[in-house]
Design a protein around this motif. Structure first.
Motif, mmCIF file in Angstrom:
data_model
loop_
_atom_site.group_PDB
_atom_site.id
_atom_site.type_symbol
_atom_site.label_atom_id
_atom_site.label_comp_id
_atom_site.label_asym_id
_atom_site.label_seq_id
_atom_site.Cartn_x
_atom_site.Cartn_y
_atom_site.Cartn_z
ATOM 1 N N LEU A 169 0.753 -1.191 0.066
ATOM 2 C CA LEU A 169 0.179 -0.095 0.050
ATOM 3 C C LEU A 169 0.719 1.388 0.105
ATOM 4 O O LEU A 169 0.453 2.174 -0.689
ATOM 5 N N ARG A 170 2.002 1.341 0.833
ATOM 6 C CA ARG A 170 2.747 2.504 0.779
ATOM 7 C C ARG A 170 3.349 2.839 -0.442
ATOM 8 O O ARG A 170 3.584 3.853 -1.119
ATOM 9 N N THR A 171 3.880 1.705 -1.102
ATOM 10 C CA THR A 171 4.608 1.956 -2.602
ATOM 11 C C THR A 171 3.566 2.357 -3.444
ATOM 12 O O THR A 171 3.951 2.981 -4.364
ATOM 13 N N ALA A 194 7.627 8.957 1.137
ATOM 14 C CA ALA A 194 7.271 7.779 1.865
ATOM 15 C C ALA A 194 7.532 6.381 1.289
ATOM 16 O O ALA A 194 7.973 5.616 1.972
ATOM 17 N N ALA A 195 7.375 6.415 0.010
ATOM 18 C CA ALA A 195 7.309 4.914 -0.554
ATOM 19 C C ALA A 195 8.870 4.717 -0.741
ATOM 20 O O ALA A 195 9.326 3.655 -0.587
ATOM 21 N N THR A 196 9.636 5.757 -1.123
ATOM 22 C CA THR A 196 10.915 5.575 -1.271
ATOM 23 C C THR A 196 11.650 5.208 0.154
ATOM 24 O O THR A 196 12.521 4.406 0.196
ATOM 25 N N ARG A 197 11.122 5.733 1.130
ATOM 26 C CA ARG A 197 11.768 5.623 2.616
ATOM 27 C C ARG A 197 11.447 4.101 2.799
ATOM 28 O O ARG A 197 12.378 3.456 3.381
ATOM 29 N N VAL A 198 10.196 3.655 2.588
ATOM 30 C CA VAL A 198 10.021 2.220 3.034
ATOM 31 C C VAL A 198 10.734 1.371 2.257
ATOM 32 O O VAL A 198 11.070 0.110 2.661
ATOM 33 N N ILE A 199 10.905 1.572 1.017
ATOM 34 C CA ILE A 199 11.850 0.563 0.193
ATOM 35 C C ILE A 199 12.993 0.508 0.788
ATOM 36 O O ILE A 199 13.674 -0.629 0.881
ATOM 37 N N LEU A 245 1.433 -4.127 -14.635
ATOM 38 C CA LEU A 245 2.698 -4.935 -14.376
ATOM 39 C C LEU A 245 3.891 -3.665 -14.540
ATOM 40 O O LEU A 245 4.948 -3.645 -13.930
ATOM 41 N N THR A 246 3.688 -2.928 -15.465
ATOM 42 C CA THR A 246 4.875 -1.884 -15.903
ATOM 43 C C THR A 246 5.003 -1.041 -14.852
ATOM 44 O O THR A 246 5.844 -0.467 -14.357
ATOM 45 N N GLU A 247 3.644 -0.531 -14.083
ATOM 46 C CA GLU A 247 3.725 0.402 -13.057
ATOM 47 C C GLU A 247 4.471 -0.302 -11.588
ATOM 48 O O GLU A 247 5.248 0.476 -11.251
ATOM 49 N N ILE A 249 8.583 -0.466 -8.729
ATOM 50 C CA ILE A 249 8.870 -0.670 -7.241
ATOM 51 C C ILE A 249 9.794 -1.913 -7.028
ATOM 52 O O ILE A 249 10.636 -1.847 -6.279
ATOM 53 N N GLY A 250 9.738 -2.982 -7.986
ATOM 54 C CA GLY A 250 10.489 -4.185 -8.043
ATOM 55 C C GLY A 250 11.934 -3.776 -8.160
ATOM 56 O O GLY A 250 12.828 -4.116 -7.742
ATOM 57 N N ARG A 251 11.933 -2.809 -9.197
ATOM 58 C CA ARG A 251 13.401 -2.445 -9.430
ATOM 59 C C ARG A 251 14.040 -1.532 -8.532
ATOM 60 O O ARG A 251 15.175 -1.803 -8.087
#
Ligand code: HEM
Length: 308
Positions: free
Chosen positions: A94-96, A103-108, A167-169, A173-175
């Motif tokens: 959810l965060r990502t 915030a998303a970058t921080r959790v990653i 999947l592209t979006e 996050i996976g990378r």
């Protein structure tokens, strides 16, 4: 307490609430990492029902890689803190997707730091490390794959173009999580899964992990027989989103007739109940507010509003 309130409480006890303003609010107009309000990611990952129905199969597929299994088996607190683990995993998705870019970058980055300490040797002697890009790619892929299949089957049917966009979006996050490459289209996903299949297997650790998911802890804290039967049926239902070979490997296969007569109905009912009780995730509401101040939020239904 109303039936709906009880379901909301149960969902929030297991999955968490995910309404932290410091993660989902602020930074007006910031679409975050996954594409913003018009993205497939916001539609699909905003559907808690699909995350619930697909969740177990994503986890089971991840641990079919024996290196992932070894890391989780030996170094995760899933046995002692299962709820915390479930909340953190859902929180990551959810965060990502809905969090601000910061915030998303921080959790990653935080989870990457946790992973940097997860190294070891599998029971068959092969060394592993969680930050191995191949392992990150596999774990990353299993999540959108399962959730997308659940949405497609029990939400609304998706076109191939919509699946590809999703999947592209999610690949971004996976990378960022440490993968060098992840599938970005359904065609790439099919090829990738076929390439990964020979590397996947079931061992004692996987058996014990799947038993645990079904409530059979092997100890005095095991769930009642009835709960374990329900647990196994739930895992089977979720695994029906996955290819037959994976269902055979995990002993969760059942014939098409059983799928039609029972498992599809059970999955659909579960998805329907979750959507009825939880029509919109608080984090999505906050993220919509962030991107379109003052307009869409007023129309959005909160679980509390609907329950009262
Ligand atoms: C993109 C891929 C992955 C994602 C999204 C992911 C996600 C997460 C998250 C959200 C946490 C929780 C961190 C926290 O406590 O806040 C975590 C911890 C952990 N992950 Fe991963 N993970 C991935 C790949 C892997 C792989 C490949 C392995 C094993 C080889 C692994 C093993 C673990 C372990 C052992 C923990 C510690 C859990 C605990 O404290 O009980 N993860 N991961």
């Amino acid at each position: 307490m109303s039936f709906k309130r009880r379901i909301i409480d149960e969902l929030e006890t297991v999955g968490g609430r995910h309404d932290e303003p410091e993660i989902y609010s602020g930074a007006p107009g910031d679409p975050g990492l996954a594409g913003g309000p018009d993205s497939m990611s916001w539609e699909i990952n905003g559907d808690l029902a699909s995350l619930v129905v697909g969740g177990s199969s994503a986890i089971i597929m991840e641990v079919l890689h024996p290196s992932v299994m070894a890391g989780v088996f030996e170094q995760s607190s899933y046995r002692t803190e299962p709820i915390q683990r479930a909340q953190n995993t859902l929180g990551y998705v959810l965060r990502t997707t809905f969090g601000t870019t910061a915030a998303a970058t921080r959790v990653i980055e935080r989870v990457k730091k946790v992973h940097s300490h997860i190294n070891g040797t599998r029971p068959d002697g092969v060394p592993y490390r969680a930050l191995d890009p191949e392992l990150i790619a596999w774990v990353h892929t299993c999540i959108p794959w399962a959730v997308m299949n659940a949405f497609d089957r029990y939400g609304r049917p998706l076109t191939t173009a919509e699946k590809d966009r999703y999947l592209t979006e999610q690949a971004v996050i996976g990378r960022m999580g440490g993968a060098e490459w992840v599938p970005e289209t359904t065609a790439e996903l099919d090829d990738y899964v076929a390439r990964m299949k020979p590397k996947l297997s079931l061992n004692e650790q996987t058996r014990s992990f799947i038993d645990f998911l079904a409530g059979d802890t092997g100890g005095p804290d095991a769930a009642s027989t009835r709960k374990q039967v329900e647990g196994r049926l739930g895992l089977r239902g979720s695994m029906s989103l996955m290819p037959d070979w994976a269902r055979h490997l995990t002993s969760t296969y059942h014939p098409a007739l059983a799928q039609r007569l029972y498992f599809d109905q059970a999955n659909r009912l579960q998805a329907g109940v979750v959507r009825w009780a939880y029509p919109e995730l608080p984090c999505k509401r906050l993220a919509l507010e962030r991107c379109a101040p003052g307009t869409r939020v007023a129309a959005a239904a909160t679980p509390e509003a609907v329950a009262s």
